[in-house]
Motif scaffolding. Sequence first.
Motif, mmCIF file in Angstrom:
data_model
loop_
_atom_site.group_PDB
_atom_site.id
_atom_site.type_symbol
_atom_site.label_atom_id
_atom_site.label_comp_id
_atom_site.label_asym_id
_atom_site.label_seq_id
_atom_site.Cartn_x
_atom_site.Cartn_y
_atom_site.Cartn_z
ATOM 1 N N GLN A 280 0.819 -1.208 0.000
ATOM 2 C CA GLN A 280 0.000 0.000 0.000
ATOM 3 C C GLN A 280 0.859 1.266 0.000
ATOM 4 O OE1 GLN A 280 -3.965 -0.267 2.378
ATOM 5 N NE2 GLN A 280 -2.486 -1.510 3.490
ATOM 6 N N GLY A 281 0.260 2.306 -0.565
ATOM 7 C CA GLY A 281 0.896 3.614 -0.568
ATOM 8 C C GLY A 281 0.038 4.618 0.158
ATOM 9 N N THR A 282 0.451 5.868 0.105
ATOM 10 C CA THR A 282 -0.328 6.937 0.711
ATOM 11 C C THR A 282 -0.120 8.227 -0.068
ATOM 12 O OG1 THR A 282 -0.786 8.092 2.797
ATOM 13 C CG2 THR A 282 1.506 7.583 2.317
ATOM 14 N N GLN A 296 4.054 6.847 -3.452
ATOM 15 C CA GLN A 296 4.692 6.958 -2.140
ATOM 16 C C GLN A 296 4.344 5.729 -1.305
ATOM 17 O OE1 GLN A 296 4.227 10.774 -0.010
ATOM 18 N NE2 GLN A 296 3.759 9.591 1.845
ATOM 19 N N TYR A 297 5.366 5.003 -0.919
ATOM 20 C CA TYR A 297 5.172 3.774 -0.136
ATOM 21 C C TYR A 297 4.770 4.140 1.290
ATOM 22 C CZ TYR A 297 6.026 -1.272 0.346
ATOM 23 O OH TYR A 297 5.884 -2.643 0.492
ATOM 24 N N ARG A 298 3.870 3.303 1.844
ATOM 25 C CA ARG A 298 3.344 3.629 3.173
ATOM 26 C C ARG A 298 4.337 3.314 4.296
ATOM 27 N NH1 ARG A 298 -1.670 0.589 6.195
ATOM 28 N NH2 ARG A 298 -2.006 2.097 7.873
ATOM 29 N N ASN A 299 4.854 2.108 4.297
ATOM 30 C CA ASN A 299 5.716 1.691 5.402
ATOM 31 C C ASN A 299 6.746 0.669 4.906
ATOM 32 O OD1 ASN A 299 6.733 1.438 7.999
ATOM 33 N ND2 ASN A 299 5.215 -0.109 8.606
ATOM 34 N N PRO A 300 8.030 1.063 4.917
ATOM 35 C CA PRO A 300 8.579 2.320 5.431
ATOM 36 C C PRO A 300 8.328 3.480 4.463
ATOM 37 C CG PRO A 300 10.324 1.019 4.457
ATOM 38 C CD PRO A 300 9.099 0.162 4.416
ATOM 39 N N PHE A 301 8.413 4.705 4.980
ATOM 40 C CA PHE A 301 8.228 5.905 4.169
ATOM 41 C C PHE A 301 9.330 5.956 3.102
ATOM 42 C CE2 PHE A 301 9.502 10.492 3.780
ATOM 43 C CZ PHE A 301 8.469 10.845 2.924
ATOM 44 N N SER A 302 8.922 5.816 1.858
ATOM 45 C CA SER A 302 9.890 5.735 0.762
ATOM 46 C C SER A 302 9.170 5.888 -0.571
ATOM 47 C CB SER A 302 10.627 4.384 0.808
ATOM 48 O OG SER A 302 9.685 3.321 0.827
ATOM 49 N N TYR A 315 10.794 -0.668 -3.360
ATOM 50 C CA TYR A 315 10.834 0.677 -2.805
ATOM 51 C C TYR A 315 12.267 1.089 -2.497
ATOM 52 C CZ TYR A 315 11.191 -1.629 1.799
ATOM 53 O OH TYR A 315 11.595 -2.394 2.869
ATOM 54 N N ARG A 316 12.490 2.419 -2.459
ATOM 55 C CA ARG A 316 13.783 2.984 -2.117
ATOM 56 C C ARG A 316 13.555 4.167 -1.178
ATOM 57 N NH1 ARG A 316 15.024 -0.936 -4.490
ATOM 58 N NH2 ARG A 316 16.474 -1.204 -6.236
ATOM 59 N N LYS A 320 17.154 11.800 3.364
ATOM 60 C CA LYS A 320 16.798 13.028 4.083
ATOM 61 C C LYS A 320 15.349 13.477 3.879
ATOM 62 C CE LYS A 320 21.538 14.805 3.968
ATOM 63 N NZ LYS A 320 22.398 15.947 3.625
ATOM 64 N N ALA A 321 14.582 12.773 3.061
ATOM 65 C CA ALA A 321 13.191 13.195 2.831
ATOM 66 C C ALA A 321 12.384 13.106 4.127
ATOM 67 C CB ALA A 321 12.547 12.322 1.760
ATOM 68 N N SER A 322 11.531 14.105 4.342
ATOM 69 C CA SER A 322 10.715 14.157 5.555
ATOM 70 C C SER A 322 9.253 13.905 5.216
ATOM 71 C CB SER A 322 10.858 15.535 6.224
ATOM 72 O OG SER A 322 9.928 15.680 7.280
ATOM 73 N N ASN A 323 8.556 13.263 6.164
ATOM 74 C CA ASN A 323 7.114 13.044 5.965
ATOM 75 C C ASN A 323 6.278 14.062 6.751
ATOM 76 O OD1 ASN A 323 7.525 12.183 8.559
ATOM 77 N ND2 ASN A 323 6.755 10.097 8.244
ATOM 78 N N ARG A 324 6.913 15.182 7.129
ATOM 79 C CA ARG A 324 6.193 16.211 7.890
ATOM 80 C C ARG A 324 5.645 17.340 7.017
ATOM 81 N NH1 ARG A 324 7.545 19.454 11.788
ATOM 82 N NH2 ARG A 324 9.675 19.880 11.092
#
Length: 469
Positions: A280-282, A296-302, A315-316, A320-324
């Motif tokens: 799943q993605g988000t 965008q992959y859900r878990n892990p954020f990638s 996934y990769r 340094k990408a942030s999910n905030r």
Amino acid sequence: MIATLFWFIFLSSTIAFGPVDLWTERNETLGPSEQCSCDSFLPDSTFPMKELVLLEQTMVQINHKLEMEISKVEMFESKHTIYSEKVVNLTTLIKQMENNPDSYNELQIQELKIQIKQIEALSLELQTSLEVSSTVLIGIRKEITSMIVVLTQLETTYDKNLLLVTRREYIKLQQKLEECERQHNEIFNPNIGSCNHGGISRLSKPIISQLNAHLNAGYQYGGWGKDSNPRSGSENMYWYAGFSDTLVKSFSLYADYYRLIMRQATKTYELYINTAKDWQGTGNNYIVHGNTFYYQYRNPFSMAKYNMTTQTAVYRVVPKASNRFSYHYSPNQNLDFAADETGLWVTYATEESRGKLVLGKIDEESFALKEVWETSVYKPSVGNTFMVCGVLYATRSVDIKTEEIFYTYNTHTRKESHVSIPFEKFQDTYVYLDYNPTDQKLYMYNKGYYVSYHIWFKQNISNKPQLLI
């Protein structure tokens, strides 16, 4: 303008005809009863004022024709949108009749036949108008060329200064003609795949196709469009993904626009099957590029890609990408994928950049970032972004009916600029906006509706046709 020229005609015409003895002088003392006198010379050739007046009258007529043609081009665009919507509605109605013919009486069938005839007549009218418009533009160009020949002959024979104002007006006319022809060609003969332009100049009005395939306005999160790098035979394919939340669980392919509108999916790919797989993605930031679904992959954020041939996902992690930091309109849009004439991209933000947009170029083979650019625009203030010819475009809201492209970043020159390119929204908020280089259109998912836009580009100075004068 003509009246102001009369005073100069005498002076300039006498000067223009070479070393002629115009004044006869007598250096002597006159007696008390004598008077001073002088002799003047007027050349035999007089300025052809009638020809200049005719030129100016013709110029006014050509200008009027051009204004009408420019209005027609704008009208063609709106008519094309209206006709497309009518065809879609009729197609849906015909399909319903085919599926349940007993529910419709003879009167309804006759009414449908009348509507089809009307569409046929309207289409023929538009086609004829286009042919006439093209012929008129060719005629206008011939008129301007002919008048320029006359103007050049007058300049050769008479004083150029008297004709300078008229010549400048004809230059303006020719430039207006070039602009009209350019707009006409961009609508009906777009130069697909070319980056030989000066960037986006404006967008069309929104073209609303219909409500999503679920026929549910509650599916406000999603996206739609075409493969930005299609395989042979898949050039007409469309895709759609829609959900009631930001989780990305599946997406569907449609063989062509007709099947998209009729909600006849060729295949639906599931990213989640209980106990079997969870890919799943988000977010609402996915695209289809080269028969691959990037999201965008859900878990892990990638960042992730789903290969439709092997039906597997990888996934990769983006360094340094942030999910905030998400876009203004929607949560969880942390990694936003885009494709243009130059390749595949992803935009995001980092803690180091303090929420400012970062742009990464993706190497498709290794599925890793090969170059990164940091911008000065704060991502949560942005409505959405997309890429065209290596240039990042960022949007923001002006009001509930208007959106604006307000910022660009050119990866070739590493220069950013603040612009103002307003365009109309179908509804006040949207969660998806992406450019497709195969048809030079923007695709928007606007509160559950499929929406698209035609794009007009600025013409490069080096690209402009050489003026005839």
